[in-house]
Design a protein around this motif. Structure first.
Motif, PDB file in Angstrom:
ATOM      1  N   ARG A  81       0.849  -1.199   0.000  1.00  0.00           N
ATOM      2  CA  ARG A  81       0.000   0.000   0.000  1.00  0.00           C
ATOM      3  C   ARG A  81       0.877   1.237   0.000  1.00  0.00           C
ATOM      4  O   ARG A  81       1.888   1.276   0.690  1.00  0.00           O
ATOM      5  N   ASP A  83      -0.077   5.367   0.086  1.00  0.00           N
ATOM      6  CA  ASP A  83      -1.162   6.357   0.152  1.00  0.00           C
ATOM      7  C   ASP A  83      -2.486   5.641  -0.061  1.00  0.00           C
ATOM      8  O   ASP A  83      -2.813   4.754   0.683  1.00  0.00           O
ATOM      9  N   THR A  84      -3.210   5.992  -1.109  1.00  0.00           N
ATOM     10  CA  THR A  84      -4.508   5.358  -1.366  1.00  0.00           C
ATOM     11  C   THR A  84      -4.407   4.211  -2.368  1.00  0.00           C
ATOM     12  O   THR A  84      -5.402   3.568  -2.663  1.00  0.00           O
ATOM     13  N   ALA A  85      -3.220   3.968  -2.897  1.00  0.00           N
ATOM     14  CA  ALA A  85      -3.032   2.904  -3.891  1.00  0.00           C
ATOM     15  C   ALA A  85      -2.709   1.570  -3.214  1.00  0.00           C
ATOM     16  O   ALA A  85      -2.137   1.520  -2.134  1.00  0.00           O
ATOM     17  N   ARG A  86      -3.111   0.494  -3.879  1.00  0.00           N
ATOM     18  CA  ARG A  86      -2.805  -0.859  -3.404  1.00  0.00           C
ATOM     19  C   ARG A  86      -2.368  -1.666  -4.616  1.00  0.00           C
ATOM     20  O   ARG A  86      -2.982  -1.587  -5.679  1.00  0.00           O
ATOM     21  N   ASN A 129      -9.141  -7.144  -3.052  1.00  0.00           N
ATOM     22  CA  ASN A 129      -8.506  -6.519  -1.890  1.00  0.00           C
ATOM     23  C   ASN A 129      -7.026  -6.887  -1.767  1.00  0.00           C
ATOM     24  O   ASN A 129      -6.432  -6.675  -0.710  1.00  0.00           O
TER      25      ASN A 129
END
Length: 170
Positions: A81, A83-86, A129
């Motif tokens: 992960r 920041d907001t990225a995965r 996820n």
């Protein structure tokens, strides 16, 4: 019994002398003896193969444990992960095979995995996820000790003992 990573077949064997040289790419399973607190079966490695194997054995052998050198489960199935990225670092999908059909059905029903593509008659699945979600699902009810790096294996009069990098023995 020595298990080659990626296989659920205890057909590959090697001598104890070769243990240290083979430790990286191998998963090891052997009966342990000693105190009643010691696991009767200890699996080194909490990657996908170790976790699937542990789940299958746990149905028949309650006194089972895993040790893992990392801080978490998954082995090469790592979700990173930023920041907001995965993103998946390592395995980005799995191919449906007969020996994981039951496990796959549970993952699909709980939306942990979804069909990604088919090629040459084989179905490939990804995880919305992240791939680590599959390993975390498999690890739910298992006894896993983290950050335990195995240095060597020794046979004693009381059974097999692992020597860890911390100096601890199991």
């Amino acid at each position: 019994i020595l298990i080659r990573a990626g296989m659920l077949n205890p057909s590959y064997k090697c001598s104890v002398e070769n243990f240290r040289a083979l430790l990286g790419p191998m998963l090891y399973l052997w009966p342990m003896t000693g105190s009643t607190e010691s696991p009767q079966i200890l699996i080194v490695g909490a990657g996908l193969t170790g976790l699937i194997l542990a789940n299958r054995l746990a149905q028949k052998t309650p006194n089972l444990a895993l040790i893992e050198k990392s801080k978490g489960v998954g082995g090469r199935m790592a979700t990173r992960r930023a920041d907001t990225a995965r993103f998946d670092h390592g395995a980005q999908f799995y191919t449906l095979q007969a020996h994981i059909e039951e496990t796959h059905q549970r993952w699909a029903q709980s939306s942990l995995s979804t069909h990604w593509f088919s090629q040459d008659g084989k179905s490939h699945f990804s995880c919305p996820n992240g791939m680590t979600a599959l390993a975390k699902d498999l690890a739910r009810n298992l006894n896993i000790a983290f950050e335990k790096r195995v240095l060597s294996l020794a046979e004693s009069s009381q059974g097999w003992k692992l020597i860890l990098d911390s100096g601890e023995t199991m």
